[in-house]
Design a protein around this motif. Structure first.
Motif, PDB file in Angstrom:
ATOM      1  N   ASN A 140      45.791  69.635  37.028  1.00 64.10           N
ATOM      2  CA  ASN A 140      45.152  70.164  35.828  1.00 64.10           C
ATOM      3  C   ASN A 140      45.454  69.215  34.663  1.00 64.10           C
ATOM      4  OD1 ASN A 140      43.706  71.929  34.234  1.00 64.10           O
ATOM      5  ND2 ASN A 140      45.372  73.379  33.985  1.00 64.10           N
ATOM      6  N   MET A 141      44.403  68.770  33.981  1.00 61.73           N
ATOM      7  CA  MET A 141      44.574  67.810  32.892  1.00 61.73           C
ATOM      8  C   MET A 141      44.065  68.369  31.575  1.00 61.73           C
ATOM      9  SD  MET A 141      43.396  64.443  34.955  1.00 61.73           S
ATOM     10  CE  MET A 141      42.325  65.389  36.016  1.00 61.73           C
ATOM     11  N   TYR A 142      44.750  67.981  30.511  1.00 61.41           N
ATOM     12  CA  TYR A 142      44.388  68.341  29.143  1.00 61.41           C
ATOM     13  C   TYR A 142      43.655  67.149  28.558  1.00 61.41           C
ATOM     14  CZ  TYR A 142      45.150  69.285  24.161  1.00 61.41           C
ATOM     15  OH  TYR A 142      44.981  69.496  22.815  1.00 61.41           O
ATOM     16  N   VAL A 143      42.454  67.383  28.047  1.00 62.00           N
ATOM     17  CA  VAL A 143      41.622  66.313  27.486  1.00 62.00           C
ATOM     18  C   VAL A 143      41.361  66.654  26.025  1.00 62.00           C
ATOM     19  CG1 VAL A 143      39.475  65.021  27.719  1.00 62.00           C
ATOM     20  CG2 VAL A 143      40.504  66.081  29.740  1.00 62.00           C
ATOM     21  N   SER A 144      41.776  65.769  25.126  1.00 58.17           N
ATOM     22  CA  SER A 144      41.587  66.047  23.700  1.00 58.17           C
ATOM     23  C   SER A 144      40.844  64.903  23.018  1.00 58.17           C
ATOM     24  CB  SER A 144      42.933  66.297  23.017  1.00 58.17           C
ATOM     25  OG  SER A 144      43.765  65.177  23.121  1.00 58.17           O
ATOM     26  N   ASN A 145      40.544  65.128  21.754  1.00 55.62           N
ATOM     27  CA  ASN A 145      39.764  64.215  20.921  1.00 55.62           C
ATOM     28  C   ASN A 145      38.325  64.089  21.432  1.00 55.62           C
ATOM     29  OD1 ASN A 145      39.656  62.711  18.544  1.00 55.62           O
ATOM     30  ND2 ASN A 145      39.905  60.791  19.641  1.00 55.62           N
ATOM     31  N   LEU A 146      37.795  65.217  21.919  1.00 57.77           N
ATOM     32  CA  LEU A 146      36.411  65.236  22.395  1.00 57.77           C
ATOM     33  C   LEU A 146      35.433  65.313  21.239  1.00 57.77           C
ATOM     34  CD1 LEU A 146      36.649  67.848  25.290  1.00 57.77           C
ATOM     35  CD2 LEU A 146      36.297  65.393  25.519  1.00 57.77           C
ATOM     36  N   SER A 147      34.295  64.695  21.411  1.00 58.69           N
ATOM     37  CA  SER A 147      33.197  64.872  20.474  1.00 58.69           C
ATOM     38  C   SER A 147      32.723  66.317  20.602  1.00 58.69           C
ATOM     39  CB  SER A 147      32.053  63.921  20.849  1.00 58.69           C
ATOM     40  OG  SER A 147      30.861  64.326  20.234  1.00 58.69           O
ATOM     41  N   PHE A 148      32.265  66.890  19.515  1.00 56.50           N
ATOM     42  CA  PHE A 148      31.764  68.261  19.551  1.00 56.50           C
ATOM     43  C   PHE A 148      30.436  68.346  20.307  1.00 56.50           C
ATOM     44  CE2 PHE A 148      34.509  68.342  15.707  1.00 56.50           C
ATOM     45  CZ  PHE A 148      35.471  69.192  16.231  1.00 56.50           C
ATOM     46  N   GLY A 164      37.324  70.866  20.386  1.00 58.48           N
ATOM     47  CA  GLY A 164      37.616  69.441  20.534  1.00 58.48           C
ATOM     48  C   GLY A 164      38.560  69.107  21.670  1.00 58.48           C
ATOM     49  N   PHE A 165      38.861  70.105  22.518  1.00 64.33           N
ATOM     50  CA  PHE A 165      39.692  69.811  23.685  1.00 64.33           C
ATOM     51  C   PHE A 165      39.225  70.637  24.873  1.00 64.33           C
ATOM     52  CE2 PHE A 165      41.950  73.255  21.589  1.00 64.33           C
ATOM     53  CZ  PHE A 165      42.425  74.052  22.625  1.00 64.33           C
ATOM     54  N   ALA A 166      39.693  70.221  26.058  1.00 64.24           N
ATOM     55  CA  ALA A 166      39.255  70.857  27.296  1.00 64.24           C
ATOM     56  C   ALA A 166      40.332  70.731  28.360  1.00 64.24           C
ATOM     57  CB  ALA A 166      37.968  70.200  27.787  1.00 64.24           C
ATOM     58  N   PHE A 167      40.112  71.430  29.452  1.00 65.93           N
ATOM     59  CA  PHE A 167      40.954  71.310  30.635  1.00 65.93           C
ATOM     60  C   PHE A 167      40.060  70.944  31.803  1.00 65.93           C
ATOM     61  CE2 PHE A 167      43.331  74.066  27.837  1.00 65.93           C
ATOM     62  CZ  PHE A 167      44.599  73.508  27.911  1.00 65.93           C
ATOM     63  N   VAL A 168      40.485  69.936  32.567  1.00 66.87           N
ATOM     64  CA  VAL A 168      39.740  69.506  33.752  1.00 66.87           C
ATOM     65  C   VAL A 168      40.690  69.624  34.932  1.00 66.87           C
ATOM     66  CG1 VAL A 168      38.575  67.582  34.894  1.00 66.87           C
ATOM     67  CG2 VAL A 168      38.273  67.937  32.435  1.00 66.87           C
ATOM     68  N   GLY A 227      42.331  57.028  26.588  1.00 64.84           N
ATOM     69  CA  GLY A 227      42.055  55.978  25.608  1.00 64.84           C
ATOM     70  C   GLY A 227      40.641  55.435  25.668  1.00 64.84           C
ATOM     71  N   LYS A 228      39.865  55.839  26.677  1.00 65.70           N
ATOM     72  CA  LYS A 228      38.490  55.345  26.813  1.00 65.70           C
ATOM     73  C   LYS A 228      37.602  55.995  25.758  1.00 65.70           C
ATOM     74  CE  LYS A 228      34.711  54.819  29.972  1.00 65.70           C
ATOM     75  NZ  LYS A 228      34.462  54.001  31.101  1.00 65.70           N
ATOM     76  N   GLU A 229      36.746  55.201  25.149  1.00 60.77           N
ATOM     77  CA  GLU A 229      35.856  55.713  24.109  1.00 60.77           C
ATOM     78  C   GLU A 229      34.633  56.360  24.747  1.00 60.77           C
ATOM     79  OE1 GLU A 229      33.377  53.989  20.401  1.00 60.77           O
ATOM     80  OE2 GLU A 229      35.496  53.410  20.502  1.00 60.77           O
ATOM     81  N   ILE A 230      34.439  57.632  24.414  1.00 58.53           N
ATOM     82  CA  ILE A 230      33.301  58.407  24.895  1.00 58.53           C
ATOM     83  C   ILE A 230      32.648  59.071  23.687  1.00 58.53           C
ATOM     84  CG2 ILE A 230      32.557  60.331  26.385  1.00 58.53           C
ATOM     85  CD1 ILE A 230      33.725  57.961  27.956  1.00 58.53           C
ATOM     86  N   GLN A 231      31.363  58.838  23.508  1.00 53.00           N
ATOM     87  CA  GLN A 231      30.607  59.390  22.383  1.00 53.00           C
ATOM     88  C   GLN A 231      31.293  59.107  21.049  1.00 53.00           C
ATOM     89  OE1 GLN A 231      29.966  63.528  23.464  1.00 53.00           O
ATOM     90  NE2 GLN A 231      28.247  62.969  24.778  1.00 53.00           N
ATOM     91  N   GLY A 232      31.804  57.896  20.914  1.00 47.35           N
ATOM     92  CA  GLY A 232      32.392  57.451  19.653  1.00 47.35           C
ATOM     93  C   GLY A 232      33.829  57.886  19.403  1.00 47.35           C
ATOM     94  N   ARG A 233      34.483  58.502  20.400  1.00 46.48           N
ATOM     95  CA  ARG A 233      35.866  58.967  20.216  1.00 46.48           C
ATOM     96  C   ARG A 233      36.713  58.529  21.410  1.00 46.48           C
ATOM     97  NH1 ARG A 233      35.786  63.970  16.530  1.00 46.48           N
ATOM     98  NH2 ARG A 233      37.992  63.775  16.930  1.00 46.48           N
ATOM     99  N   ALA A 234      37.932  58.121  21.125  1.00 46.22           N
ATOM    100  CA  ALA A 234      38.857  57.709  22.187  1.00 46.22           C
ATOM    101  C   ALA A 234      39.506  58.956  22.792  1.00 46.22           C
ATOM    102  CB  ALA A 234      39.930  56.782  21.634  1.00 46.22           C
ATOM    103  N   LEU A 235      39.228  59.207  24.068  1.00 43.25           N
ATOM    104  CA  LEU A 235      39.792  60.378  24.746  1.00 43.25           C
ATOM    105  C   LEU A 235      41.298  60.269  24.888  1.00 43.25           C
ATOM    106  CD1 LEU A 235      37.456  61.057  27.808  1.00 43.25           C
ATOM    107  CD2 LEU A 235      37.405  62.110  25.553  1.00 43.25           C
ATOM    108  N   SER A 236      41.942  61.391  24.846  1.00 39.77           N
ATOM    109  CA  SER A 236      43.361  61.481  25.176  1.00 39.77           C
ATOM    110  C   SER A 236      43.446  62.397  26.392  1.00 39.77           C
ATOM    111  CB  SER A 236      44.150  62.067  24.005  1.00 39.77           C
ATOM    112  OG  SER A 236      45.497  62.216  24.363  1.00 39.77           O
ATOM    113  N   VAL A 237      43.941  61.858  27.504  1.00 40.48           N
ATOM    114  CA  VAL A 237      44.028  62.619  28.755  1.00 40.48           C
ATOM    115  C   VAL A 237      45.480  62.640  29.191  1.00 40.48           C
ATOM    116  CG1 VAL A 237      43.214  62.800  31.145  1.00 40.48           C
ATOM    117  CG2 VAL A 237      41.719  61.791  29.403  1.00 40.48           C
ATOM    118  N   SER A 238      45.991  63.838  29.482  1.00 38.66           N
ATOM    119  CA  SER A 238      47.370  63.982  29.951  1.00 38.66           C
ATOM    120  C   SER A 238      47.443  65.129  30.939  1.00 38.66           C
ATOM    121  CB  SER A 238      48.320  64.232  28.771  1.00 38.66           C
ATOM    122  OG  SER A 238      47.962  65.425  28.102  1.00 38.66           O
TER     123      SER A 238
END
Length: 96
Positions: A2-10, A43-47, A64-75
């Protein structure tokens, strides 16, 4: 895993997340967390991915990959802690 994904584009959808993470393996679920009052994304999700190996590959590939203009944070997501307090935490008998 289970991963926490933040800094998502709306504008990112759950389907977008599934497509993105599926490049690294099978995806069980992708859940964008919504604000209860406005029903807008927070602005965050769980995958969740069934394989820890695939999850680690996605974490390393997408953090750290840029998606839709924002650098994702995945942990790796932490277990949800029991919360105390809040609106309904006081006993009705406390003040009597």
């Amino acid at each position: 895993m289970n991963m926490y994904v933040s800094n998502l584009s709306f504008h990112t959808s759950e389907e977008d997340l599934k497509d993105l993470f599926s490049k690294y393996g099978s995806v069980d679920s992708a859940k964008i967390i919504m604000d209860r009052e406005t029903n807008r994304p927070r602005g965050f999700a769980f995958v969740e991915m069934p394989s820890e190996e695939d999850g680690n590959a996605a974490l390393n590939g997408l953090n750290g990959k840029e998606i839709q203009g924002r650098a994702l944070s995945v942990s790796v997501a932490r277990q949800r802690e029991e919360r105390s307090g809040g609106r309904n935490s006081f006993s009705r008998n406390r003040f009597f």
